[in-house]
Write a protein that holds these residues in place. Structure first.
Motif, PDB file in Angstrom:
ATOM      1  N   ASP A 408      18.891 -23.979  16.571  1.00  0.00           N
ATOM      2  CA  ASP A 408      20.240 -24.725  16.246  1.00  0.00           C
ATOM      3  C   ASP A 408      21.553 -24.027  16.327  1.00  0.00           C
ATOM      4  N   PRO A 411      25.545 -20.468  13.279  1.00  0.00           N
ATOM      5  CA  PRO A 411      25.879 -21.505  12.162  1.00  0.00           C
ATOM      6  C   PRO A 411      27.271 -21.777  12.049  1.00  0.00           C
ATOM      7  N   GLU A 415      30.558 -19.677   5.177  1.00  0.00           N
ATOM      8  CA  GLU A 415      29.963 -19.159   4.096  1.00  0.00           C
ATOM      9  C   GLU A 415      28.940 -18.237   4.975  1.00  0.00           C
ATOM     10  N   ALA A 416      28.505 -18.591   5.951  1.00  0.00           N
ATOM     11  CA  ALA A 416      27.448 -17.615   6.690  1.00  0.00           C
ATOM     12  C   ALA A 416      27.918 -16.488   7.108  1.00  0.00           C
ATOM     13  N   TRP A 417      29.205 -16.626   7.322  1.00  0.00           N
ATOM     14  CA  TRP A 417      30.160 -15.641   8.264  1.00  0.00           C
ATOM     15  C   TRP A 417      31.070 -14.495   7.329  1.00  0.00           C
TER      16      TRP A 417
ATOM     17  N   PHE B 129      15.054 -26.078   9.689  1.00  0.00           N
ATOM     18  CA  PHE B 129      16.151 -25.825   9.148  1.00  0.00           C
ATOM     19  C   PHE B 129      16.463 -26.535   7.706  1.00  0.00           C
ATOM     20  N   SER B 174      23.291  -9.820  10.056  1.00  0.00           N
ATOM     21  CA  SER B 174      24.752 -10.030  10.444  1.00  0.00           C
ATOM     22  C   SER B 174      25.285 -11.282   9.640  1.00  0.00           C
ATOM     23  N   VAL B 175      24.341 -11.989   9.337  1.00  0.00           N
ATOM     24  CA  VAL B 175      24.458 -13.385   8.675  1.00  0.00           C
ATOM     25  C   VAL B 175      23.963 -13.315   7.174  1.00  0.00           C
ATOM     26  N   LEU B 176      24.771 -13.797   6.264  1.00  0.00           N
ATOM     27  CA  LEU B 176      24.334 -13.991   4.788  1.00  0.00           C
ATOM     28  C   LEU B 176      23.607 -15.189   4.934  1.00  0.00           C
TER      29      LEU B 176
END
Lengths: 511, 426
Positions: A408, A411, A415-417, B129, B174-176
């Motif tokens: 995928d 992202p 919010e992911a970063w 996903f 590294s990614v929340l």
């Protein structure tokens, strides 16, 4: 002002003037002498276009945009072959396997022969080249679009045989079609050995289908997740693609090229999305790709992805109207009317009408870590002296090209970063202090940038150098308070720290 | 570059920086409270979530030996042998551990470790996903778009904080992950050992103050999706984490007998053990490992899956050994977005399924048993070729939050869901 007339000293002088900024997310009015006579809309438009179409402010690019005006500049960016990239090309000569304007570069067979046993070097060099291109190419919009397609059709270097297959995929599939037509890009990806090896097409056989590629084709590449297809469709699509593989190194024929193996193709009838799959043999898959590429749901998925990447979540959610229809609908219509021409969609997305409707200066987007790093290196004209080692700097930030493990892609979601700020602070600090073994600032670069300003203006100077004057007033005040709070006369360590703080400031994280 | 040379400041070591920073930041440290180990709060654990990305094949990891006939028929090339000479561990006469998971046997025998079969999301999707998003969000279907954040993040907002600084949720990476998103003081940390080590020492105190100023003025618990607010919150969290993590020694030698494999997962769990042992007020640690999407060459007893299980078993066993008596206030939950189909595909692998395997260990786990209602592997019992889901992940998470983090009300974490007991945690 012509491009050649701009000197470093004239740039430094500009930084003395007053920036007028609001808080990020509102309306940070840019101070810029070249546009200050124009209304905010025009100025906002230009800096928005610069921000959204490139990897961040850079003096030469900005002056070119000011000289050409937004329409002509965008048209030029959409025709990248016309933009001279000689300096970058010179740099890329260090990678003999890479194509040039006159040669397509090595194919997988040649790569395997040249690097057999040392294929990992191709992985490292591919990542290094990606960093160099993003930072140094004058074809900035093209490079940003390449990033988008690399996420959309993600293939990490950890995939099977990727060391030899992925560099070819990058040059001949992604970059070759990045501004072409989406259906052609989709077809090239479907037949790309790198994708086949990653998603197990090479072992998708009659009687025992492997659905890995089929599922992602529907979910990620075309229709979009849950968008009107069933589990049964996934398995039927997998059957249609049985036999799509590539020439392995022990097979006859040129290694790493697409091959259809009729002996493992499932010739039985299939129904996908309620209709029989047409054609026989390899043509079944081809017709299926064509059908999916024409589907309005694919058009909308692709349009939404493009809009999100360049204009943000609000616009992607359909919250921005253009003359009575949503921007996403408008771009979807362009897809359907042009047969998926990527250039035409981008012209709509980054055109004046869309930018004025979106008002990007009111809807700031978070830079992903890669974007953050490139924008920082571009703004200060940092030289990447050792591109392969630079990969480790990017790894510390959490985003190295071609390392997202899943199909995928990285992202596209703030919010992911947004939680990962401290590594950015450290990155800027390391580069500015000269503590990396891969980056170099020209001697006296920071001092030159702020020589005229003097410590009483360093806050503004940093804002000007990093962003063309776009840091918020609050951030500039905090920077200046830092300088003013120095125990003695602010010195070189304070200047470095001011730049470090500027690159750590909230408003430098957005664009 | 000449600037740093002319300054005469060398790059500080981490220890040097921390000592300097601690002195320089004396006032601020006092204001934020110290990171001295806390007295254990009654019934409050450090929860370690280990998420296996890609879809763990539960039928290989914890083999239902009584279903050998059905497995032989549907996956003849992938059936994990469980006979007496196979190296597999017979758990209870009905289930056997994959030979590569032998390191977990001791915890099971000691009553610390329990398995849960046929667990999955309530959403029937077989997309990695979509399945993961729903599980992490703690909601189902279209509500995923409407529910901000993840189940653990939302829960942390309702669970009293143990300290006023330092992270409450930390993802090693590294990614929340969405799981923690929306929580107070949650952040991803890729390399905790060097996290706090940066910058020139001569300006560090003033730089921290400037960073506080730039990210200040916004309450860290304010709920807002607005980007400037999120950045400010994140900056405050990062500053607290710089202080808190800078005081920890991530290079400490593991406890005797705790041998972590030299893998990313091993390193992650070693860091998780440090964070657990230091007991600095962290409620949730998130560890993630990818590559469990075994569409090809799955095994059964050699190959990719076997080596990943070996890594997993040894990493978890080392973690257990390393934390010693802290196990009494630690709960580890291992899970994946779905199980895999029962039948073998054409690549000696399996495609996406439904019900999968989760397992938990800790001082407050009802260990020594294999839980879950077994749905059967016969043709009529399957869900389109896969193990049916009989336990909703939300029920597992809800019990974890209620029993081990003392969450009083589950409505925010799992809106619209009335959890039922699973019996995994006490």
């Amino acid at each position: 002002m012509g491009l050649q007339q701009a000197s470093r000293s004239s740039f430094a002088k500009r930084s003395v003037a007053e920036p007028r900024g609001g808080s990020a997310g509102e309306s940070p009015e840019l101070w810029n002498p070249q546009t200050s006579s124009l209304d905010l809309g025009e100025a906002g438009l230009r800096r928005s276009l610069m921000a959204r179409a490139t990897f961040g402010h850079q003096r030469e690019d900005r002056m070119e945009l000011d000289a050409l005006g937004p329409d002509a500049w965008l048209a030029r960016q959409l025709d990248p072959e016309l933009i001279d990239d000689g300096a970058l090309d010179q740099r890329l000569n260090a990678y003999p396997w890479l194509g040039t304007s006159s040669s397509p570069g090595m194919d997988a067979d040649q790569l395997r022969q040249a690097y057999g046993g040392g294929g990992w070097r191709l992985s490292e060099e591919s990542k290094a080249v990606r960093i160099l291109r993003a930072k140094d190419s004058r074809r900035q919009l093209f490079e940003r679009v390449v990033d988008l397609w690399n996420d959309h059709f993600n293939i990490p270097f950890t995939a099977q045989e990727a060391n030899y297959l992925r560099p070819v995929h990058e040059e001949r599939v992604i970059r070759a079609h990045a501004l072409g037509s989406f259906p052609n890009l989709l077809m090239a990806v479907a037949q790309s050995p790198a994708m086949a090896a990653y998603l197990d097409q090479d072992s998708n056989r009659a009687g025992q289908p492997n659905e890995n590629y089929a599922r992602e084709l529907l979910e990620l590449h075309t229709l979009g997740e849950g968008n009107g297809y069933t589990e049964a469709d996934v398995r039927e699509v997998a059957r249609a693609f049985t036999g799509w593989t590539f020439v392995r190194h022990w097979e006859s024929g040129p290694y790493g090229t697409f091959r259809f193996d009729p002996s493992v193709h499932d010739a039985g009838p299939k129904v996908v999305l309620g209709q029989p799959v047409v054609g026989t043999g390899v043509n079944q898959g081809i017709r299926l790709v064509e059908k999916l590429a024409r589907d309005p749901r694919t058009a909308r998925t692709v349009a939404t992805k493009l809009v999100r990447r360049f204009l943000g979540d609000d616009a992607a959610a359909g919250l921005v109207d253009l003359g009575g229809e949503s921007l996403v609908q408008r771009v979807t219509d362009v897809y359907l009317a042009t047969g998926g021409e990527i250039k035409a969609m981008l012209a709509e997305i980054l055109g004046q009408e869309a930018l004025r409707a979106v008002q990007p200066w009111r809807r700031r987007m978070l830079k992903q870590p890669f974007h953050y790093a490139i924008s920082f290196l571009r703004a200060l004209d940092v030289t990447i002296t050792d591109p392969t080692t630079a990969i480790y700097g990017f790894a510390g930030l959490g985003q190295v090209p071609f390392e997202w493990p899943d199909p995928d892609g990285y992202p596209d979601d703030s919010e992911a970063w947004v939680g990962n700020l401290a590594p950015r602070w450290r990155f800027a600090s390391a580069v500015l202090n000269g503590w990396t073994s891969w980056a170099s600032l020209a001697p006296g670069q920071l001092a030159n940038l702020c020589a005229v300003a003097g410590p009483a203006q360093w806050g503004r100077c940093v804002s000007s150098a990093l962003t063309g004057g776009e840091l918020t007033r609050e951030d500039v005040t905090a920077l200046q308070d830092f300088v003013d709070g120095a125990p003695g006369v602010p010195g070189p360590a304070d200047l470095i720290a001011t730049f470090e703080l500027g690159a750590s400031s909230p408003s430098f994280q957005t664009y | 570059m000449t600037t740093s040379n002319s300054l005469g400041h060398g790059r500080p070591t981490r220890r040097g920086f921390c000592a300097g920073a601690a002195a320089a930041l004396g006032a601020a440290t006092a204001r934020f409270g110290s990171a001295m180990p806390l007295a254990p709060a009654a019934g409050r654990d450090t929860v370690v979530l280990v998420y296996l990305r890609g879809g763990l094949d539960g039928l290989s990891a914890c083999v239902p030996t009584f279903e050998e006939g059905a497995l032989q028929a549907q996956r003849p090339g992938l059936l994990v042998p469980t006979g007496s000479s196979s190296g597999a561990v017979d758990l209870d006469g009905s289930f056997a551990l994959h030979p590569s998971l032998v390191p977990l046997e001791g915890m099971y025998r000691d009553g610390e470790l329990a398995f849960l079969h046929a667990v999955g999301g309530a959403d029937p999707t077989r997309s990695h996903f979509a399945a993961r998003r729903a599980i992490d969000a703690g909601v189902v279907g279209s509500a995923v778009q409407g529910a901000p954040g993840g189940w653990a993040g939302r829960a942390l907002r309702e669970i009293p904080q143990l300290t006023s600084r330092g992270p409450r949720g930390l993802a090693l990476g590294s990614v929340l992950p969405r799981t923690l998103s929306g929580g107070p003081r949650v952040l991803p940390v890729h390399e905790p050992g060097s996290f706090s080590d940066y910058g020139d020492t001569s300006t560090s105190e003033r730089r921290r103050e400037a960073l506080r100023m730039m990210h200040g003025g916004v309450s860290s618990v304010l709920e807002s999706a607005l980007l400037p607010v999120r950045i400010a919150q994140s900056g405050v969290t990062a500053l607290g984490a710089l202080d808190a993590l800078g005081e920890l020694d991530f290079d400490r030698p593991p406890a005797p007998g705790a041998t972590y494999p030299d893998t990313l997962l091993g390193a992650r769990l070693r860091d998780a053990a440090t964070l657990t042992l230091e007991n600095v007020g962290l409620d949730v640690i998130h560890v993630e490992e990818g590559d469990w999407d075994d569409h090809d060459d799955m095994g059964p007893v050699t190959g990719d899956l076997a080596s990943r299980l070996d890594d997993l078993g040894r990493s978890l066993a080392a973690f257990r050994q390393d934390i010693g008596t802290a196990i009494s206030r630690t709960t580890v939950l291992v899970y994946s977005e779905f199980g895999r189909r029962v039948d073998e595909n054409g690549s000696r692998g399996t495609d996406h399924g439904r019900g999968g395997l989760a397992f938990a260990f800790g001082g407050n786990v009802n260990g020594g048993q294999v839980l879950g209602a077994w749905p059967g592997l016969g043709p009529g019992a399957l869900d389109d070729g896969a193990v049916r889901v009989t336990t909703d992940f939300r029920d597992v998470f809800a019990e974890l939050l209620q029993k081990r983090l003392q969450l009083q009300s589950l409505g925010t974490a799992f809106p619209g869901h009335a959890p039922v007991p699973v019996g995994l945690f006490r």
